[in-house]
Design a protein around this motif. Structure first.
Motif, PDB file in Angstrom:
ATOM      1  N   ALA A   1       4.605   9.284  -3.089  1.00  0.00           N
ATOM      2  CA  ALA A   1       4.281   8.010  -2.426  1.00  0.00           C
ATOM      3  C   ALA A   1       3.479   8.266  -1.162  1.00  0.00           C
ATOM      4  CB  ALA A   1       5.570   7.273  -2.091  1.00  0.00           C
ATOM      5  N   ARG A   2       3.889   9.300  -0.455  1.00  0.00           N
ATOM      6  CA  ARG A   2       3.244   9.576   0.817  1.00  0.00           C
ATOM      7  C   ARG A   2       1.763   9.879   0.614  1.00  0.00           C
ATOM      8  NH1 ARG A   2       4.926  15.075   3.082  1.00  0.00           N
ATOM      9  NH2 ARG A   2       6.959  14.051   3.111  1.00  0.00           N
TER      10      ARG A   2
ATOM     11  N   GLU B   1       4.290   9.901   9.466  1.00  0.00           N
ATOM     12  CA  GLU B   1       3.041   9.386  10.051  1.00  0.00           C
ATOM     13  C   GLU B   1       2.848   7.893   9.763  1.00  0.00           C
ATOM     14  OE1 GLU B   1       1.387  11.218  12.349  1.00  0.00           O
ATOM     15  OE2 GLU B   1       3.192  12.379  11.873  1.00  0.00           O
ATOM     16  N   ARG B   2       3.752   7.324   8.979  1.00  0.00           N
ATOM     17  CA  ARG B   2       3.702   5.888   8.706  1.00  0.00           C
ATOM     18  C   ARG B   2       3.979   5.080   9.958  1.00  0.00           C
ATOM     19  NH1 ARG B   2       5.376   4.099   3.148  1.00  0.00           N
ATOM     20  NH2 ARG B   2       5.767   1.992   3.819  1.00  0.00           N
ATOM     21  N   PRO B   3       3.306   3.930  10.117  1.00  0.00           N
ATOM     22  CA  PRO B   3       3.691   3.046  11.217  1.00  0.00           C
ATOM     23  C   PRO B   3       5.110   2.528  10.990  1.00  0.00           C
ATOM     24  CG  PRO B   3       1.647   2.292  10.181  1.00  0.00           C
ATOM     25  CD  PRO B   3       2.181   3.411   9.348  1.00  0.00           C
TER      26      PRO B   3
ATOM     27  N   ASP C   1       3.561  -0.527  15.853  1.00  0.00           N
ATOM     28  CA  ASP C   1       2.290  -0.072  15.286  1.00  0.00           C
ATOM     29  C   ASP C   1       2.121   1.440  15.307  1.00  0.00           C
ATOM     30  OD1 ASP C   1       1.363  -2.594  14.684  1.00  0.00           O
ATOM     31  OD2 ASP C   1       0.702  -2.919  16.748  1.00  0.00           O
ATOM     32  N   GLN C   2       3.046   2.107  16.000  1.00  0.00           N
ATOM     33  CA  GLN C   2       2.903   3.552  16.107  1.00  0.00           C
ATOM     34  C   GLN C   2       3.675   4.250  14.993  1.00  0.00           C
ATOM     35  OE1 GLN C   2       1.004   5.084  18.711  1.00  0.00           O
ATOM     36  NE2 GLN C   2       0.315   2.978  18.840  1.00  0.00           N
TER      37      GLN C   2
ATOM     38  N   LEU D   1       7.916   0.868  18.921  1.00  0.00           N
ATOM     39  CA  LEU D   1       6.485   0.592  18.981  1.00  0.00           C
ATOM     40  C   LEU D   1       6.074   0.395  17.533  1.00  0.00           C
ATOM     41  CD1 LEU D   1       5.549   3.566  21.324  1.00  0.00           C
ATOM     42  CD2 LEU D   1       6.095   1.212  21.975  1.00  0.00           C
TER      43      LEU D   1
ATOM     44  N   ALA E   1       9.264  10.695  -2.808  1.00  0.00           N
ATOM     45  CA  ALA E   1       8.568  10.096  -1.673  1.00  0.00           C
ATOM     46  C   ALA E   1       7.289  10.849  -1.356  1.00  0.00           C
ATOM     47  CB  ALA E   1       9.482  10.097  -0.456  1.00  0.00           C
TER      48      ALA E   1
ATOM     49  N   ARG F   1      13.665   6.826   5.225  1.00  0.00           N
ATOM     50  CA  ARG F   1      12.867   6.686   4.002  1.00  0.00           C
ATOM     51  C   ARG F   1      11.811   5.600   4.137  1.00  0.00           C
ATOM     52  NH1 ARG F   1      16.037   6.051  -1.139  1.00  0.00           N
ATOM     53  NH2 ARG F   1      17.388   4.606  -0.048  1.00  0.00           N
ATOM     54  N   PRO F   2      10.622   5.790   3.598  1.00  0.00           N
ATOM     55  CA  PRO F   2      10.154   7.047   2.997  1.00  0.00           C
ATOM     56  C   PRO F   2       9.993   8.122   4.060  1.00  0.00           C
ATOM     57  CG  PRO F   2       8.402   5.396   3.038  1.00  0.00           C
ATOM     58  CD  PRO F   2       9.615   4.729   3.529  1.00  0.00           C
ATOM     59  N   PRO F   3      10.120   9.387   3.662  1.00  0.00           N
ATOM     60  CA  PRO F   3      10.181  10.458   4.653  1.00  0.00           C
ATOM     61  C   PRO F   3       8.816  10.845   5.205  1.00  0.00           C
ATOM     62  CG  PRO F   3      10.382  11.372   2.475  1.00  0.00           C
ATOM     63  CD  PRO F   3      10.243   9.902   2.295  1.00  0.00           C
ATOM     64  N   ASP F   4       7.919   9.895   5.266  1.00  0.00           N
ATOM     65  CA  ASP F   4       6.590  10.175   5.799  1.00  0.00           C
ATOM     66  C   ASP F   4       6.560   9.755   7.265  1.00  0.00           C
ATOM     67  OD1 ASP F   4       3.980  10.234   6.544  1.00  0.00           O
ATOM     68  OD2 ASP F   4       3.371   8.541   5.292  1.00  0.00           O
TER      69      ASP F   4
ATOM     70  N   ASN G   1      -0.174   8.874  -1.712  1.00  0.00           N
ATOM     71  CA  ASN G   1      -0.860   7.594  -1.936  1.00  0.00           C
ATOM     72  C   ASN G   1      -1.104   6.875  -0.636  1.00  0.00           C
ATOM     73  OD1 ASN G   1      -1.153   7.558  -4.600  1.00  0.00           O
ATOM     74  ND2 ASN G   1       0.835   6.603  -5.010  1.00  0.00           N
ATOM     75  N   LEU G   2      -0.002   6.768   0.074  1.00  0.00           N
ATOM     76  CA  LEU G   2      -0.044   5.967   1.285  1.00  0.00           C
ATOM     77  C   LEU G   2      -1.037   6.554   2.246  1.00  0.00           C
ATOM     78  CD1 LEU G   2       1.352   3.717   2.909  1.00  0.00           C
ATOM     79  CD2 LEU G   2       2.362   5.590   4.173  1.00  0.00           C
TER      80      LEU G   2
ATOM     81  N   PRO H   1       0.839  -1.198   0.000  1.00  0.00           N
ATOM     82  CA  PRO H   1       0.000   0.000   0.000  1.00  0.00           C
ATOM     83  C   PRO H   1       0.874   1.248   0.000  1.00  0.00           C
ATOM     84  CG  PRO H   1      -0.726  -1.522   1.722  1.00  0.00           C
ATOM     85  CD  PRO H   1       0.465  -2.130   1.057  1.00  0.00           C
ATOM     86  N   GLY H   2       0.869   1.990  -1.079  1.00  0.00           N
ATOM     87  CA  GLY H   2       1.627   3.231  -1.121  1.00  0.00           C
ATOM     88  C   GLY H   2       3.091   3.100  -1.482  1.00  0.00           C
TER      89      GLY H   2
END
Ligand SMILES: Nc1ncnc2c1ncn2[C@@H]1O[C@H](COP(=O)(O)OP(=O)(O)OP(=O)(O)O)[C@@H](O)[C@H]1O
Ligand SMILES: Nc1ncnc2c1ncn2[C@@H]1O[C@H](COP(=O)(O)OP(=O)(O)OP(=O)(O)O)[C@@H](O)[C@H]1O
Ligand SMILES: O[C@@H]1[C@@H](O)[C@H](O)OC[C@H]1O
Ligand SMILES: [Mg+2]
Ligand SMILES: [Mg+2]
Lengths: 326, 345, 494, 345
Positions: D22-23, C387-389, C342-343, C340, D19, C382-385, D25-26, C12-13
Motif C-alpha cells: 500500500a505504501r 511519511e503519510r500526512p 498536514d505534516q 499537525l 501495508a 497503521r498503515p505503517p508508512d 502505491n501511496l 489514494p493508496g
C-alpha cells in the motif's frame, strides 16, 4: 473627458505648421523607443497618445513603446529591453529622473541618443536633449495670477490653499516653490497645503476636508487638472464660491470651466502634454542627424523648456485646441 | 454502571448548579467582552473626537464637518459591509476597488448615459454583481484561492475599466443625468442623500447577517466549512453568493462615487481593498472567518476616516499623517486587544 | 430497513472499504466494531453522503438510496454524529443544533423558537445546564459532544449514526446517552453505534457487525451473547482481552514530581501529590472535575498558584521549560491540541524532541525517520508508512501518533490525558504494555482517564478528584470500580 | 494479555508486508501530487516561454533577456523568501515594500553614506530587521493581528521614509559608494552580482525551511499553534523571529534596489506586499499557514515576472496587459488547482 459629445479631435496633438526646411520629408529609417509611467490618468495618457500620434505622422519612424509602469524596477527593465533591441533613439519620461539615470546613461553609452521628457535626469551625460515643462514657472504663473487677483480685491492676509499632486515627485516640490516665491512678492503666503495623488477621487477627498478646515478661502491652487475634476465636485457639493481657483496642466475640461465664466475656476497654468509630440520629433531629428529648421544651429539644442502659460477667460479660445482630455 | 440514572441526574443537577454559577460568570464575562470590544473602538473614536475638539474647536464639531466625514465614509463604507460578509464567510475580496471603478466607468459610457440615470444605476449594480459572481464562481466552483481569484479580478477589472474609458475620466452628463449627482448635492435634514444610502446598506447588512438564515450560515461557512457542509449547507453556493453580495456592494458604491466626483473613472477606488479589510479587522472580525460584526467594521472605518479628516483640519502633511496613522492603528487595536487573544499565537 | 451490499471505497493508496455488507433493522441498536483503521468511520461517511462509494448498493426501506451529499442523507432521514466533533465554534449552541434547518420564515430566523427547541432537546438529553445561547467554542469537550447529539436528535431522523459518541464522555454521561438511545429505538428509530468499549456494546447493542481491514467478517452477531473473546478475535485475528500488564514488583524509585498546594480559581484548589520514578499515578473524577486542568498546570500550560517540583527542583513556568526539564503531555483533544494534520507522521512524532535530532539546528533526517519508524512499529500505527500526512490516518491511529511523540527518549515524567480515547481493544492492550514498560524503565507517569477500570487497572496509585479537590488517595490494587464511582459522585458515600 | 509481545510482533509483521505494498502505491501517488503542484507551475512557465519564443523569437530567448528577467525578479524575490516563512508560520506581512523603502532611505542619508558602502549595507539590513522585530513584538507579545500590525508598519514606515528623505530621491554617491551600485553593474559569467545574491538567499531559505529545527517549527507554529505550544515550542518567540526574518529580507532587498536604481527612496517597493503574497500563494502556500515551499513561491514569482517581460517585449498597452494578466493568473492557478482542493470550501 472622453464622453463629452462635443469632445475634441481624437488626438490632442495639434496639426503642426509644416517645417520651413523640409525636415518633415521622409529620411533615413529610424526606430524610436518610448517609455513612460503607467497611463493611469489623463495627462500621462495624453503623453502616450501624443507620442504615438507624432510617430505615426512619419513614414520613416518605427515607434516602439514598452510597457508603461509605475514600478521603477520594471521601467529599468523596460528601457534595458529597448537598449538590447538597439533602437535608434529613446524617448524616456522616467517615473523618477534620479532612479532611471543609470539606465539612461547605459543607453547613451551604448550610442543611443536619449530624449529626456518631463522629469529630468540629474546627470547631463545621461541624455542628449531634455524637453519639458517649467514646473517652477508653473507655480510662479499661478502665484502671480492669485497675487494680482487678491491685490485687485484689496484682500490683506488672505487664506491661500494649495492642493498638490504626488508629494514625492520633485516636480511637485518645484511647483510649490514657484508658487510660494511668487506669492511672496505680494507679501502673501500659503495657509495650508495637502497632496492628492493626481486622481479625481483623491482630489475630491482632500478638497472635502480642506474646505471644512477653512471656512473662508480667498484663493486655491490645484496643481493638476485631472484631480481638479474631483476638487471642483467637492467645491460644488459644499456650495462654496467665495474664492478664486487656479488649475494646472491645461485640460480641456478645465478650459471649458474657465470659458463658462460661472465657475470658481478662473484660470489654469499650462504644463502641456504636447511636449511628448515634440519629444518624438526631436528624437527623429537627432537620430537622422538633422537640426531644428527654424534655428540657425545644425543640431537639436540640449534643452527646451516650455513656457507655462496662464489660460483665463480672455485667452481660452486660443488654447482650446491644445487642451487634453483628462 | 448497573443503575446509573438516578445518581447521574443528581450529579448533573449538582454540577448544573455549579455550572450555573460558572455560567453567570461566563456570561457577564462574554457580555463584558462583547461590549469591551466595541468599547475599545468607541474609546478610540472618542479620543479622536477629543483631539478634534481641542485642536480645531471651530471647525471640527460643526454639523457640516460631521456630514463631510460621513459623506467621505459612505462609498467605502458600503464596500466595507460587503467585505464584512466575505471575511466572516472565510474569504477575502481584493477586487472591491477595481470592481467599483469598472462599474463606474461602465455606467458612465455615453451609450449607457443615453438611457438616463436609472439605467446608469442599474448598470453599475449589475456590473458589480456580475464581477462578484465571477469571483464567486472561480472560488466556489473553480476552487481558486480567494486571494488569487480576486487579485486576478482586481488586475483585470482595472484593465477593462481603462480600456472602456480609454483611460479618461468620464463625466456624468448634467443636467440630464444630474439625478445621479444629486445623491451628493441634495440634502434632506441637512444630510446628503448618499449618507442615507450608506445608512440603509448598513442596516440591511446588519439585518441579513444577524436575523436571517443566510447570515447564520455565513458564520458557519466561515467558521467551519466542513461542519457546515455536514450540516447540509450548500457551502459552495453560499460562498458564491457571498462574493456576489460583495460585488453588489461595489456596484452601489460606484453610484455613490459617481455622485461625489461627478465622474466614472478607472482610477476610482485605488487601494480600497486594503482600507476595507483593515476596517473590518480593526472592527474585530477575524481574517480566518466565522466571527465578526457589521457594527465593528463601520466603527473601524469611521476611525480611519476621522483620522484623515483630523489631520487635514490640522494641516499636517501626509508624511506625518502616515506616521501618526500607523501609531493610532496600533493604539486603537491595543485598546481592544483582549478580544483578539484567541487569534494570537 | 437499511441494507448495504459490497461497498467499496478507495482512497489514494488505501482501500478503506473492500466490499462491506451491513443490515440494520428498524428499532435496533446495531453496533459496528473493528480495529482502528478498519473502515468504520469511512462506512458511515458513505452513508452520510460525505464519501461516494466506488462500488456497492444501498437500499433504504426497500428503495435504492445513494446519498450524494450530506443534504441528501439528511433528506433520506439519516442523522450522523461524527467521530471528530464538527461544530462551528463561533456560533451558539442553539445555532449549531439547527444549523442548516433553522427555524425561519422567508429566510428570517425565529431566534426565540430556535432557543426554545434547543432547550427542549438539551433537556431531553439530560443537560438542561447547557445554555442555548452559550458559544460552542467555549464549551468543554463533553458538552460539545452533547451538542453534537442534540443536533442529530433535532432532525427527527429514522436512522441515527453515532461514531464513537462516548469517547469524550464519562460513564455517567454515557448512561444518559443510553437512555436516549433506548427512547429512540422504542420509537422505531434505528441506531448504528460505533465504540471501542465492548462493555457498552454489551449494554446497549442488539446486533453486531465486525469490520476488519475494510471487509465484513461477521454480520448480525447477537450483542449480548457473543463471547467477548470471539468478538475480539474476529476484530483482531488474535486473542487479546481487556487485560492490564502486571504491576512491577520493584518498589518505586525516587520522587520525580512533587506538586504542592496547586490551585487555580474555578478549576481546582489545594492539590498536592507526588509521583515517583517507575510509578503510574491515575487521576479519577467526573468530567469537569478539573483533571485536565491539573495536568496542564503541572505542565506549565496554565496559570496556577502553588509549587511544581521536578526532581526536587522547581520548574520554571512555561511549557518550554517543562519540556526541557523532561516532561511530556499527551493532551486530550488530539486534533486541536496535538496534531499537525498536514505534516507527516514522522514530523508529528519528533515535534517534541527536535533538538535531540539536530546539531546546531540542522536536523539529521535519517535518525529522525528511523526513530519514528521504530515507534510506529512499537505502537502498531497503521498503515505503517511514516511519511503519510497524519490527516489520512484513522482516529485511533492518530491518537497513537500523539502518544508516540513522548515515547522518544529523554522524558522523566509523562502526563497522559485520556491516552486511549478512540483506540481499539487490541491496540489498547498494546498501549498499556508500552506505558507500563516505560514506567518500568523509571519514567514517572500521571494518567487521566474517564474509564475507571482503566485508571484502576493501569495505575499503581489513584487520586480521586471531586470538584477540584483530591478526596482520596490510595493504592489502586485495593480499590474497585464501585468504590471509586461512589466517591466521585459522593451522595452515596462509601 | 499474558504474553502480548510475540503475537503482536507477528501480526505487525504480516500487516507490515501488506501495508508495504500500500505504501508503495501511496508514495508514488503522493509524489505524483507533489510533482503535480510544481508541474502545474512549470507548465505555466513553459507556456509563457513558448509564447515568448513565438511572439519574439529574436528577443526573448537571448541570454541578455533572461538575465534581465532575473535582475527584475531579484529584489522582490528576496522579499518573497521572507514572506514564504511568515505565511507558512501562519502570519502575513504587509509592510515589506515600505520597510524596504525605509531601509533604502536610511542607508542613503548623507550621514550614513559618509561611512561607505559596507556601513550602508549593514544599515539597510539593521533597519529592515529592526522594523521586522517591531512587527514581531507587536504580534507575538502585543497580540495584535498580523494584518493590522504590519499594515500599521506599512503606513508608518512609508511616512518615516518620506520624512527622512524630505520626500526626495536620494542618490547613492558615486564613485565613493559605487560598490553598492556595482552589485547591479558588475557581472560574473555575464550575470549581475545581485542575481547571485538572490540565488543565495533562495538557497539559504530553502535550507533553513527544510533542514533545520527552525524550519520545522515554522510549519508547526503555522499549522497548529496550540499543538506547537504543547510540544514545548516557544510559539511567541518563534513568531517574533519570523517577522524579524522577513524584515531582514527586506533589508537585503533594499541593498539590491539601491544597486538597481542607484537611489534610496520612500516610493520604492510600492505594492510589493501584494505581489509577494500573490507569488507565495500561487506557489501553493496556504494563507492559513502550515504548508508551503520556497520553490513554489519562486516559481510563482518567476511566472509574474515573465508575464511582465513578455508584455514589455510585445509592447502591449497597459490596459490589455492588465486584462491578460488577470486571465493568466487564473489559468496558472487552475493548472495547479487540484492541490488546493482542501482549501476550497
Ligand atoms: N480522507 C482519507 N484519505 C486517505 N485515507 C483515508 C482517508 N480517510 C480514511 N482513510 C483511511 O481509511 C482507512 C479506514 O479509516 P476509518 O477512519 O474508516 O477507520 P475507523 O475504523 O473509523 O478507525 P478508528 O477506530 O481509529 O476511528 C484507514 O486506513 C485510514 O487511514
Ligand atoms: N458543562 C459545562 N459547562 C460549563 N463549564 C464546564 C462544564 N463542564 C465542565 N466545565 C468546567 O470545565 C473545567 C474542568 O474541565 P475539564 O474538562 O478540564 O475537566 P476534566 O476533569 O479534565 O474532565 P474531562 O474528562 O473532560 O477531561 C471546570 O472549571 C468546569 O467548571
Ligand atoms: O503626471 C504629471 C501630471 O499629472 C502633471 O500635471 O504634470 C506633470 C506630470 O508628470
Ligand atoms: Mg473512526
Ligand atoms: Mg479533561
Amino acid at each position: 473627458t472622453s464622453n463629452e459629445p462635443a469632445a475634441a479631435p481624437s488626438s490632442a496633438a495639434p496639426a503642426p505648421a509644416p517645417a520651413a526646411s523640409g525636415n518633415d520629408q521622409p529620411g533615413e529609417k529610424v526606430v524610436i523607443g518610448f517609455s513612460a509611467p503607467a497611463a493611469d490618468h489623463g495627462w500621462i495618457a495624453a503623453i502616450a497618445k501624443n507620442a504615438e500620434a507624432a510617430a505615426k505622422r512619419y513614414s520613416d519612424v518605427e515607434f516602439k513603446p514598452v510597457e508603461p509602469t509605475n514600478d521603477i524596477n520594471q521601467q529599468i527593465s523596460a528601457v534595458e529591453s529597448l537598449i538590447a533591441a538597439k533602437v535608434s533613439a529613446l524617448v524616456i519620461l522616467p517615473n523618477d529622473g534620479q532612479q532611471l539615470n543609470q539606465v539612461a546613461l547605459q543607453a547613451t553609452q551604448a550610442g543611443i541618443p536619449v530624449v529626456n521628457l518631463d522629469r529630468v535626469f540629474p546627470d547631463k551625460l545621461a541624455y542628449r536633449t531634455w524637453i519639458g515643462g517649467d514646473n517652477y514657472g508653473m507655480g510662479v504663473a499661478a502665484g502671480h495670477f492669485v497675487g494680482r487677483k487678491l491685490k485687485e480685491k484689496g484682500v490683506s492676509d488672505p487664506v491661500i490653499v494649495e492642493i498638490q499632486g504626488i508629494a514625492t515627485l520633485p516636480l511637485t516640490q518645484d511647483r510649490s516653490k514657484g508658487f510660494a516665491d511668487a506669492l511672496k512678492t505680494y507679501g502673501f503666503s500659503v495657509t495650508a497645503k495637502q497632496d492628492a495623488k493626481f486622481t479625481v477621487e483623491t482630489g475630491n477627498q482632500v478638497a472635502t476636508s480642506l474646505l471644512q478646515a477653512h471656512k473662508k478661502i480667498d484663493a486655491l491652487w490645484n496643481h493638476d487638472d485631472d484631480q481638479g475634476v474631483g476638487v471642483l465636485a467637492a467645491i460644488k457639493e459644499a456650495g462654496r464660491n467665495e474664492f478664486v481657483m487656479v488649475g494646472g496642466a491645461g485640460s480641456l475640461n478645465a478650459m471649458k470651466e474657465i470659458q463658462s465664466g460661472s465657475s470658481v475656476l478662473q484660470a489654469t497654468v499650462t504644463y502641456s502634454p504636447t511636449m511628448a509630440s515634440s519629444a518624438v520629433r526631436l528624437a527623429r531629428l537627432i537620430a537622422q542627424g538633422k537640426g531644428m529648421s527654424d534655428l540657425v544651429e545644425n543640431q537639436v539644442p540640449q534643452s527646451i523648456t516650455l513656457a507655462s502659460e496662464t489660460i483665463t477667460k480672455e485667452n481660452v479660445e486660443k488654447y482650446l485646441p491644445l487642451g487634453f482630455e483628462s | 454502571m448497573s443503575e446509573p440514572t438516578p445518581p447521574v441526574r443528581q450529579a448533573a443537577g449538582a454540577r448544573g448548579a455549579q455550572a450555573d454559577a460558572a455560567r453567570t460568570n461566563l456570561l457577564s464575562g462574554l457580555r463584558g467582552v462583547g461590549e469591551l470590544r466595541h468599547l475599545g473602538l468607541f474609546v478610540a473614536l472618542a479620543l479622536l473626537v477629543a483631539v478634534g475638539l481641542v485642536t480645531r474647536p471651530d471647525a471640527f464639531a460643526t454639523a457640516s464637518n460631521l456630514v463631510s466625514v460621513l459623506s467621505l465614509a459612505a462609498t467605502i463604507g458600503v464596500i466595507t459591509v460587503g467585505a464584512t460578509f466575505v471575511i466572516i464567510g472565510g474569504g477575502i475580496d481584493l477586487s472591491v476597488g477595481a470592481v467599483m471603478a469598472l462599474a463606474s466607468v461602465w455606467a458612465t459610457t455615453l451609450a449607457t448615459q443615453s438611457y438616463g440615470p436609472v439605467v446608469m444605476a442599474v448598470c453599475a449594480v449589475l456590473v458589480g454583481t456580475g464581477a462578484g459572481l465571477v469571483n464567486g464562481l472561480l472560488i466556489a466552483y473553480g476552487r481558486l484561492v480567494p486571494f488569487i481569484a480576486t487579485l486576478a479580478m482586481l488586475v483585470a477589472a482595472r484593465g477593462l475599466a481603462q480600456r472602456m474609458s480609454d483611460r479618461k475620466t468620464q463625466l456624468v452628463q448634467q443636467p440630464d443625468n444630474g439625478a445621479i449627482v444629486s445623491l451628493s448635492t441634495t440634502r434632506v435634514l441637512g444630510i446628503p442623500l448618499l449618507v442615507y444610502v450608506f445608512a440603509l446598506v448598513v442596516v440591511l447588512g446588519w439585518v441579513v447577517l444577524n436575523r436571517t438564515t443566510f447570515g447564520r450560515r455565513t458564520y458557519a461557512v466561515g467558521g467551519n466549512p466542513e461542519a457546515a457542509r455536514l450540516a447540509g449547507i450548500d457551502v459552495r453556493r453560499h460562498t458564491m453568493l457571498l462574493y456576489a453580495l460583495s460585488g453588489l456592494c461595489c456596484g452601489i458604491a460606484a453610484i455613490l462615487i459617481m455622485a461625489r466626483t461627478t465622474t466614472g473613472s478607472s482610477t476610482h477606488g485605488d487601494l480600497y481593498e486594503l482600507d476595507a479589510i483593515a476596517a473590518v479587522i480593526i472592527g474585530g472580525t477575524l481574517l480566518t472567518g466565522g466571527r465578526g460584526t457589521i457594527m465593528g467594521s463601520i466603527l473601524g472605518l469611521l476611525i480611519f476616516t476621522l483620522i484623515t479628516n483630523l489631520f487635514i483640519l490640522n494641516g499636517l502633511n501626509t508624511s506625518d499623517q502616515l506616521i501618526a496613522k500607523g501609531l493610532i492603528i496600533v493604539v486603537a487595536v491595543l485598546l481592544q486587544r483582549r478580544n483578539l487573544k484567541e487569534r494570537a499565537p | 430497513m437499511l441494507v448495504m451490499r459490497g461497498i467499496v471505497k478507495q482512497f489514494p493508496g488505501v482501500r478503506a472499504l473492500d466490499g462491506v455488507d451491513l443490515d440494520v433493522r428498524a428499532g435496533e441498536v446495531h453496533c459496528l466494531l473493528g480495529q482502528n483503521g478498519a473502515g468504520k468511520s469511512t462506512l458511515i461517511k458513505v452513508l452520510a453522503g460525505v464519501h461516494q462509494p466506488d462500488e456497492g448498493t444501498i437500499t433504504f426501506n426497500g428503495a435504492e438510496a445513494r446519498p450524494g451529499s450530506p443534504i441528501d442523507a439528511i433528506r433520506l432521514g439519516f442523522a450522523t454524529i461524527y467521530q471528530e466533533l464538527d461544530l462551528v465554534d463561533g456560533l451558539s449552541v442553539a445555532e449549531n443544533i439547527f444549523l442548516g434547518h433553522e427555524h425561519a420564515r422567508l429566510g428570517f430566523v425565529d431566534r426565540a423558537a430556535g432557543r426554545r427547541a434547543a432547550r427542549e432537546v438539551l433537556e431531553r438529553l439530560g443537560h438542561p445546564e447547557i445554555r442555548p445561547n452559550a458559544e460552542v467554542g467555549r464549551l468543554p469537550p463533553a458538552a460539545k459532544q452533547v451538542v453534537s447529539m442534540a443536533r442529530a436528535l433535532s432532525h427527527d431522523a429514522r436512522l441515527i449514526i453515532m461514531d464513537e459518541p462516548s469517547a469524550a464522555l464519562a460513564h455517567d454521561e454515557v448512561a444518559n446517552l443510553f437512555r436516549i438511545i433506548r427512547e429512540l429505538t422504542a420509537q422505531g428509530v434505528a441506531v448504528v453505534y460505533i465504540s471501542h468499549r465492548l462493555e457498552e456494546i454489551r449494554e446497549i447493542g442488539d446486533r453486531v457487525t465486525v469490520l476488519k481491514d475494510g471487509r465484513t467478517v461477521a454480520v448480525g452477531l447477537p450483542a449480548r451473547d457473543t463471547p467477548t473473546s470471539r468478538v475480539v478475535s474476529l476484530m483482531t485475528g488474535r486473542d487479546v482481552e481487556y487485560v492490564f500488564p502486571p504491576r512491577s514488583s520493584r518498589p518505586p524509585g525516587e520522587e520525580v514530581l512533587r506538586v504542592e498546594g496547586l490551585s487555580a480559581p474555578g478549576a481546582f484548589s489545594g492539590v498536592s501529590f507526588s509521583v515517583r520514578a517507575g510509578e503510574i499515578v491515575g487521576l479519577a473524577g467526573l468530567v469537569g472535575s478539573g483533571r485536565s486542568e491539573i495536568l496542564e498546570a503541572v505542565y506549565g500550560a496554565r496559570r496556577a498558584a502553588g509549587r511544581v517540583l521536578l526532581g526536587g527542583r522547581p520548574v520554571r513556568r512555561g511549557v518550554t521549560h517543562a519540556v526541557r526539564s523532561g516532561m511530556g503531555l499527551a493532551p486530550e483533544e488530539r486534533k486541536a491540541q496535538a496534531l499537525l494534520l498536514d505534516q507527516s507522521v514522522t514530523a508529528n512524532i519528533t515535534l517534541g524532541s527536535l533538538p535531540g535530532f539536530a546539531r546546531f539546528g540542522w536536523i539529521d533526517r535519517g535518525r529522525e525517520r528511523a526513530e519514528a519508524a521504530r515507534l510506529a512499529d512499537l505502537l502498531d500505527i497503521r498503515p505503517p508508512d511514516t511519511e503519510r500526512p497524519v490527516r489520512t490516518l484513522s482516529g485511533g491511529n492518530q491518537q497513537k501518533a500523539v502518544l508516540a511523540r513522548w515515547l522518544v527518549g529523554g522524558r522523566r515524567l509523562l502526563l497522559l490525558d485520556e491516552p486511549t480515547r478512540g483506540v481499539d481493544v487490541g491496540a489498547r492492550a498494546e498501549l498499556y504494555a508500552v506505558i507500563r514498560d516505560l514506567a518500568d524503565r523509571g519514567i514517572a507517569v500521571l494518567l487521566v482517564s474517564s474509564e475507571v477500570p482503566e485508571v484502576l487497572g493501569l495505575s499503581d496509585r489513584v487520586l480521586v478528584l471531586r470538584e477540584g479537590t483530591v478526596i482520596h488517595e490510595g493504592d489502586a490494587a485495593v480499590l474497585d470500580e464501585h468504590r471509586v464511582l461512589d466517591m466521585i459522585m459522593e451522595g452515596r458515600a462509601a
